[in-house]
Design a protein around this motif. Structure first.
Motif, PDB file in Angstrom:
ATOM      1  N   LYS A 230     -35.089 -10.117 -42.847  1.00  0.00           N
ATOM      2  CA  LYS A 230     -34.576  -8.893 -42.227  1.00  0.00           C
ATOM      3  C   LYS A 230     -33.576  -8.156 -43.114  1.00  0.00           C
ATOM      4  N   GLY A 231     -33.566  -8.504 -44.412  1.00  0.00           N
ATOM      5  CA  GLY A 231     -32.700  -7.785 -45.346  1.00  0.00           C
ATOM      6  C   GLY A 231     -33.457  -6.650 -46.011  1.00  0.00           C
ATOM      7  N   VAL A 232     -33.188  -6.422 -47.300  1.00  0.00           N
ATOM      8  CA  VAL A 232     -33.889  -5.380 -48.052  1.00  0.00           C
ATOM      9  C   VAL A 232     -35.382  -5.691 -48.044  1.00  0.00           C
ATOM     10  N   ALA A 233     -36.194  -4.666 -47.816  1.00  0.00           N
ATOM     11  CA  ALA A 233     -37.639  -4.861 -47.685  1.00  0.00           C
ATOM     12  C   ALA A 233     -38.253  -5.388 -48.976  1.00  0.00           C
ATOM     13  N   ALA A 234     -39.358  -6.096 -48.840  1.00  0.00           N
ATOM     14  CA  ALA A 234     -40.058  -6.659 -49.997  1.00  0.00           C
ATOM     15  C   ALA A 234     -40.714  -5.554 -50.815  1.00  0.00           C
TER      16      ALA A 234
ATOM     17  N   ASP B 192     -40.148  -8.033 -55.842  1.00  0.00           N
ATOM     18  CA  ASP B 192     -39.135  -8.865 -55.202  1.00  0.00           C
ATOM     19  C   ASP B 192     -39.501  -9.180 -53.752  1.00  0.00           C
ATOM     20  N   PRO B 193     -39.177 -10.406 -53.314  1.00  0.00           N
ATOM     21  CA  PRO B 193     -39.404 -10.752 -51.902  1.00  0.00           C
ATOM     22  C   PRO B 193     -38.368 -10.076 -51.014  1.00  0.00           C
ATOM     23  N   ALA B 194     -38.624 -10.087 -49.725  1.00  0.00           N
ATOM     24  CA  ALA B 194     -37.675  -9.504 -48.778  1.00  0.00           C
ATOM     25  C   ALA B 194     -36.388 -10.324 -48.752  1.00  0.00           C
ATOM     26  N   GLY B 195     -35.270  -9.640 -48.557  1.00  0.00           N
ATOM     27  CA  GLY B 195     -34.005 -10.332 -48.415  1.00  0.00           C
ATOM     28  C   GLY B 195     -33.804 -10.787 -46.974  1.00  0.00           C
ATOM     29  N   ASP B 196     -32.702 -11.449 -46.718  1.00  0.00           N
ATOM     30  CA  ASP B 196     -32.373 -11.922 -45.371  1.00  0.00           C
ATOM     31  C   ASP B 196     -31.187 -11.143 -44.821  1.00  0.00           C
ATOM     32  N   GLN B 197     -31.010 -11.210 -43.517  1.00  0.00           N
ATOM     33  CA  GLN B 197     -29.801 -10.660 -42.909  1.00  0.00           C
ATOM     34  C   GLN B 197     -28.971 -11.816 -42.343  1.00  0.00           C
ATOM     35  N   TYR B 198     -27.672 -11.755 -42.615  1.00  0.00           N
ATOM     36  CA  TYR B 198     -26.748 -12.760 -42.115  1.00  0.00           C
ATOM     37  C   TYR B 198     -25.866 -12.134 -41.037  1.00  0.00           C
ATOM     38  N   VAL B 199     -25.858 -12.776 -39.874  1.00  0.00           N
ATOM     39  CA  VAL B 199     -25.105 -12.284 -38.726  1.00  0.00           C
ATOM     40  C   VAL B 199     -23.880 -13.167 -38.539  1.00  0.00           C
TER      41      VAL B 199
END
Length: 308
Positions: A262-266, A270-277
């Motif tokens: 759910k971070g920066v789109a793939a 580069d693969p997609a990033g993650d979101q940290y809550v």
């Protein structure tokens, strides 16, 4: 005297057209002047590569070079007018077009923007891709025109298309690549106001919710005392849209949860990033007498030291 184009590209004389193209693109990526601003040797090396590819990247020119009709610079080779097969005036073959002349199919200097996905940092100096300078053959290049474009944080993270109107009234559709950084420029070939390229510098609007680190995005989510103690499901914003997450029972302020992908789109690279809550415990804005009495009684019966 120009160097042997086969040696410059590091290929054998029986190399296929595909092998020659691969060798040129590989070496051009390593030697592009934008990677070595102000380095004259790198610029000369890049010119050599273009000149070699102009000969070997065009099957007709390559055949003429192999027959000795043109030299490594593409110029006609003068032969003895009395030698076998020489034409009038002592020249063989037809007049050549020179680098990138008629019929040439090699990569032009400006075509190398495709090797870098059309993306370059702004601020290149003279002779670089960002300003007036020479092309691969020392000719004057048209001046590039610089513009700026402000985009939302989410658009920069996920990618978007924007229609912009340039000075003069011309409208263009611009693709904002996913993961573009603040200050990075998008090159639009031939779209400048003076015949050169348009360099569109992207400025990302600050976002009060999201913070980016590399391809990951961080967000802080407030939770109530009841949600922290009892656990609950809460809605969390992401650049892709809101999602529901489960807050575990007895969650502390500062608890961090990961939302994979759910971070920066793939992208292709580069693969997609993650979101940290990160959870942030928030007490009521106004004092609550009932809550105060309960906590006093509870704290007297079950004291504990969170710093112990």
């Amino acid at each position: 005297m120009a160097k042997d184009p086969y040696s410059i590209l590091g290929v054998k004389k029986d190399a296929s057209d595909t092998d020659i193209q691969k060798a040129f693109r590989r070496l051009a990526k390593k030697s592009h002047p934008d990677l070595f601003p102000g380095d004259k040797k790198a610029e000369d090396r890049f010119k050599e590569l273009n000149a070699a590819n102009d000969i070997l990247g065009d099957p007709a020119k390559r055949a003429r070079f192999d027959r000795g009709e043109i030299d490594a610079s593409g110029a006609e080779v003068r032969h003895n007018p009395f030698s076998q097969g020489a034409g009038r005036g002592g020249f063989r073959g037809q007049p050549g077009g020179g680098p990138q002349g008629p019929g040439g199919q090699g990569f032009a200097f400006e075509d190398l923007s495709d090797l870098f996905g059309g993306m370059f940092r702004g601020g290149a100096g003279p002779g670089g891709m960002g300003g007036r300078g020479g092309n691969a053959f020392g000719q004057d290049a048209p001046e590039d025109t610089r513009f700026s474009l402000e985009v939302d944080f989410a658009d920069a993270a996920t990618g978007a298309k924007r229609r912009v109107t340039l000075p003069g009234g011309k409208s263009l559709d611009i693709t904002i690549p996913a993961g573009i950084s603040d200050g990075q420029a998008i090159r639009l070939k031939g779209q400048g106001t003076t015949g050169g390229d348009a360099l569109v510098e992207v400025k990302i609007k600050p976002d009060p919710t999201f913070k980016r680190e590399g391809r990951d995005i961080h967000v802080e989510v407030p939770i109530s005392l009841g949600e922290a103690i009892l656990g609950s499901k809460v809605e969390v914003p992401t650049v892709h849209g809101p999602v529901t997450v489960t807050v575990p029972q007895n969650a502390n302020s500062g608890t961090r949860m990961r939302l994979k992908g759910k971070g920066v789109a793939a992208t292709k690279r580069d693969p997609a990033g993650d979101q940290y809550v990160t959870l942030k415990l928030m007490l009521p804005k106004t004092p609550d007498p009932e809550l105060e009495e309960f906590v006093k009684a509870w704290a007297a019966k079950k004291p504990y030291n969170p710093r112990g």
